[in-house]
Scaffold this motif. Structure first.
Motif, PDB file in Angstrom:
ATOM      1  N   PRO A   1     -68.980 -86.980 -23.777  1.00 21.41           N
ATOM      2  CA  PRO A   1     -67.654 -87.597 -23.634  1.00 21.41           C
ATOM      3  C   PRO A   1     -66.541 -86.820 -24.335  1.00 21.41           C
ATOM      4  O   PRO A   1     -65.408 -86.786 -23.858  1.00 21.41           O
ATOM      5  N   ARG A   2     -66.859 -86.204 -25.485  1.00 18.74           N
ATOM      6  CA  ARG A   2     -65.820 -85.515 -26.250  1.00 18.74           C
ATOM      7  C   ARG A   2     -65.591 -84.093 -25.769  1.00 18.74           C
ATOM      8  O   ARG A   2     -64.436 -83.633 -25.673  1.00 18.74           O
ATOM      9  N   TRP A   3     -66.654 -83.368 -25.448  1.00 18.52           N
ATOM     10  CA  TRP A   3     -66.507 -81.930 -25.207  1.00 18.52           C
ATOM     11  C   TRP A   3     -66.831 -81.507 -23.779  1.00 18.52           C
ATOM     12  O   TRP A   3     -66.649 -80.337 -23.433  1.00 18.52           O
ATOM     13  N   GLY A   4     -67.288 -82.428 -22.948  1.00 20.30           N
ATOM     14  CA  GLY A   4     -67.730 -82.052 -21.613  1.00 20.30           C
ATOM     15  C   GLY A   4     -66.685 -81.342 -20.783  1.00 20.30           C
ATOM     16  O   GLY A   4     -66.978 -80.371 -20.081  1.00 20.30           O
ATOM     17  N   SER A   5     -65.444 -81.796 -20.842  1.00 17.37           N
ATOM     18  CA  SER A   5     -64.380 -81.201 -20.017  1.00 17.37           C
ATOM     19  C   SER A   5     -63.585 -80.123 -20.737  1.00 17.37           C
ATOM     20  O   SER A   5     -62.661 -79.542 -20.172  1.00 17.37           O
ATOM     21  N   VAL A   6     -63.939 -79.844 -21.979  1.00 21.42           N
ATOM     22  CA  VAL A   6     -63.202 -78.856 -22.781  1.00 21.42           C
ATOM     23  C   VAL A   6     -63.753 -77.461 -22.507  1.00 21.42           C
ATOM     24  O   VAL A   6     -64.966 -77.247 -22.552  1.00 21.42           O
ATOM     25  N   PRO A   7     -62.899 -76.478 -22.222  1.00 25.38           N
ATOM     26  CA  PRO A   7     -63.390 -75.106 -22.034  1.00 25.38           C
ATOM     27  C   PRO A   7     -64.041 -74.582 -23.312  1.00 25.38           C
ATOM     28  O   PRO A   7     -63.661 -74.959 -24.419  1.00 25.38           O
ATOM     29  N   PHE A   8     -65.023 -73.705 -23.150  1.00 21.23           N
ATOM     30  CA  PHE A   8     -65.697 -73.120 -24.306  1.00 21.23           C
ATOM     31  C   PHE A   8     -64.689 -72.543 -25.298  1.00 21.23           C
ATOM     32  O   PHE A   8     -64.792 -72.764 -26.510  1.00 21.23           O
ATOM     33  N   ASN A   9     -63.708 -71.790 -24.786  1.00 19.31           N
ATOM     34  CA  ASN A   9     -62.794 -71.090 -25.678  1.00 19.31           C
ATOM     35  C   ASN A   9     -61.748 -71.997 -26.314  1.00 19.31           C
ATOM     36  O   ASN A   9     -60.898 -71.536 -27.069  1.00 19.31           O
ATOM     37  N   ALA A  10     -61.821 -73.309 -25.994  1.00 21.97           N
ATOM     38  CA  ALA A  10     -60.908 -74.258 -26.629  1.00 21.97           C
ATOM     39  C   ALA A  10     -61.600 -75.071 -27.715  1.00 21.97           C
ATOM     40  O   ALA A  10     -60.984 -75.931 -28.342  1.00 21.97           O
ATOM     41  N   ILE A  11     -62.870 -74.814 -27.938  1.00 22.05           N
ATOM     42  CA  ILE A  11     -63.611 -75.510 -29.001  1.00 22.05           C
ATOM     43  C   ILE A  11     -63.461 -74.715 -30.285  1.00 22.05           C
ATOM     44  O   ILE A  11     -63.845 -73.546 -30.355  1.00 22.05           O
ATOM     45  N   SER A  12     -62.904 -75.332 -31.285  1.00 21.85           N
ATOM     46  CA  SER A  12     -62.682 -74.628 -32.549  1.00 21.85           C
ATOM     47  C   SER A  12     -63.505 -75.257 -33.664  1.00 21.85           C
ATOM     48  O   SER A  12     -63.936 -76.410 -33.568  1.00 21.85           O
ATOM     49  N   ASN A  13     -63.682 -74.478 -34.694  1.00 25.83           N
ATOM     50  CA  ASN A  13     -64.446 -74.944 -35.855  1.00 25.83           C
ATOM     51  C   ASN A  13     -63.801 -76.179 -36.472  1.00 25.83           C
ATOM     52  O   ASN A  13     -64.470 -77.179 -36.756  1.00 25.83           O
ATOM     53  N   ILE A  14     -62.477 -76.129 -36.668  1.00 27.85           N
ATOM     54  CA  ILE A  14     -61.805 -77.241 -37.330  1.00 27.85           C
ATOM     55  C   ILE A  14     -61.812 -78.494 -36.459  1.00 27.85           C
ATOM     56  O   ILE A  14     -61.963 -79.614 -36.948  1.00 27.85           O
ATOM     57  N   ASP A  15     -61.706 -78.331 -35.136  1.00 31.04           N
ATOM     58  CA  ASP A  15     -61.753 -79.482 -34.242  1.00 31.04           C
ATOM     59  C   ASP A  15     -63.127 -80.159 -34.276  1.00 31.04           C
ATOM     60  O   ASP A  15     -63.234 -81.385 -34.272  1.00 31.04           O
ATOM     61  N   ALA A  16     -64.168 -79.338 -34.314  1.00 30.45           N
ATOM     62  CA  ALA A  16     -65.522 -79.888 -34.335  1.00 30.45           C
ATOM     63  C   ALA A  16     -65.778 -80.674 -35.612  1.00 30.45           C
ATOM     64  O   ALA A  16     -66.329 -81.782 -35.585  1.00 30.45           O
ATOM     65  N   HIS A  17     -65.368 -80.119 -36.750  1.00 35.25           N
ATOM     66  CA  HIS A  17     -65.597 -80.814 -38.015  1.00 35.25           C
ATOM     67  C   HIS A  17     -64.675 -82.025 -38.174  1.00 35.25           C
ATOM     68  O   HIS A  17     -65.071 -83.026 -38.798  1.00 35.25           O
ATOM     69  N   THR A  18     -63.483 -81.962 -37.621  1.00 34.84           N
ATOM     70  CA  THR A  18     -62.601 -83.144 -37.633  1.00 34.84           C
ATOM     71  C   THR A  18     -63.229 -84.271 -36.820  1.00 34.84           C
ATOM     72  O   THR A  18     -63.189 -85.450 -37.200  1.00 34.84           O
TER      73      THR A  18
END
Length: 361
Positions: free
Chosen positions: A54-71
């Motif tokens: 639900p959170r990351w399925g539609s997000v492009p690989f290159n838009a996933i950041s370290n700070i976003d994941a930990h937030t």
């Protein structure tokens, strides 16, 4: 939509890279590539379906950041998820991204370990332990609730330290009562439940495959139980079905340990004995009893199936018979003491609790 935008970008002369594709397209191929136990796969799938997709399925690989994941991980904890659950979710996401990097989809995984942040002071819930008398009283109530098989299962867990799956998966060929023991097979020594399906498989760890000795009173109980029905497994329900942990917890363990005083006119009224005790707590109780009786750590580890360094095992093998003999003596004595306390005037056979007749003498 992403596919349409990619087609339009291509028409304009822009060729989308793999890293610009949505992360969700990687989930199915990734699960097809991992080789894990069925129970682990089921856990990963559930957490992915409910949280990662639900959170990351539609997000492009290159838009996933370290700070976003930990937030996101902080938000999951704040929503009430257990810290261990969040750690597993982040572990899955990290593995997915690391494997995507190995496949050249992205240059490297964006998720890095956190090197700062406040130390979490999360209290682990205290493990509820039971005395031998508690176990006897809980077993009596379990017998009244569903039958003697449940009482013997509870007593067996407390006096062998075996896990739920090790006992419910135990079959007749691995029971050697003439030798006073049973064997947990390395390949089919545990009953597993994955996605509602029951199957036999390896126990929790390699060292969990072991031989466990039985105190004399428990040998008599098991003989009695094996004579009651013809089934490959020793522990089955009244209608000869394999046992499910959740059903046992709801129908037996909770009312037998917690009591059911809040229920109106239950079929069997039960009293609180050791509230909050779970089946696995019987294993912890067993270890605690052995500590109190002076059994050395290596002896406890061998009985419970914990890993023992090879050098320590070699030393222990020289004294194992004496330690095993002492374990059986102290367990038999705990059982006798609990009976004497519960039945100071002897057993009341009119209660139709046959299983305790063995220890009356």
């Amino acid at each position: 939509m992403v596919a349409r935008l990619n087609r339009e970008a291509t028409m304009r002369g822009y060729v989308p890279t793999a890293s610009s594709q949505p992360f969700g397209g990687w989930i199915e191929p990734w699960f097809g590539s991992i080789d894990v136990a069925d129970s682990t796969r089921a856990q990963y799938l559930s957490l992915t379906r409910n949280h990662i997709q639900p959170r990351w399925g539609s997000v492009p690989f290159n838009a996933i950041s370290n700070i976003d994941a930990h937030t996101w991980a902080i938000k999951l904890r704040n929503s009430g998820l257990a810290d261990s659950t969040v750690k597993t979710i982040m572990k899955i996401l990290t593995m997915m991204l690391a494997d995507a990097a190995d496949e050249g989809i992205i240059p490297s995984s964006p998720i890095q370990a956190r090197r700062r942040g406040r130390r979490r002071q999360r209290r682990k819930p205290a493990v509820v332990l039971a005395t031998a008398l508690d176990v006897l009283r809980i077993a009596l109530q379990a017998a009244a609730l569903v039958g003697e098989w449940a009482a013997i299962l509870i007593i067996s867990a407390a006096y062998t330290g075996a896990r739920w799956g090790e006992l419910t998966g135990l079959q007749r060929p691995n029971i050697h009562l003439d030798n006073g023991c049973f064997v947990i097979d390395p390949d089919i020594g545990a009953l597993h439940e994955v996605d509602g399906k029951l199957s036999l498989g390896p126990p929790k760890t390699a060292s969990s495959a072991r031989t466990v000795t039985l105190p004399p009173f428990l040998l008599d109980m098991w003989r009695y139980l094996l004579e009651q029905y013809d089934h490959p497994h020793i522990f089955v329900s009244r209608d000869l079905q394999l046992l499910r942990r959740s059903n046992f917890s709801r129908r037996v363990m909770r009312p037998a340990a917690d009591g059911n005083l809040k229920l109106i006119n239950p079929r069997v009224r039960t009293q609180p004995i050791r509230e909050g005790l779970v089946f696995h707590g019987l294993r912890h109780s067993h270890n605690t009893w052995l500590i109190g009786d002076g059994i050395p750590e290596v002896g406890r580890a061998r009985r419970l199936g914990h890993q023992i360094p090879n050098k320590v095992r070699e030393i222990y093998d020289h004294v194992a018979p004496e330690v095993e003999a002492k374990i059986l003596v102290v367990l038999q004595q705990r059982w006798a003491n609990s009976l004497a306390t519960q039945f100071p005037n002897g057993l009341n056979f009119a209660e139709d609790i046959h299983l305790f007749a063995f220890a009356a003498a």
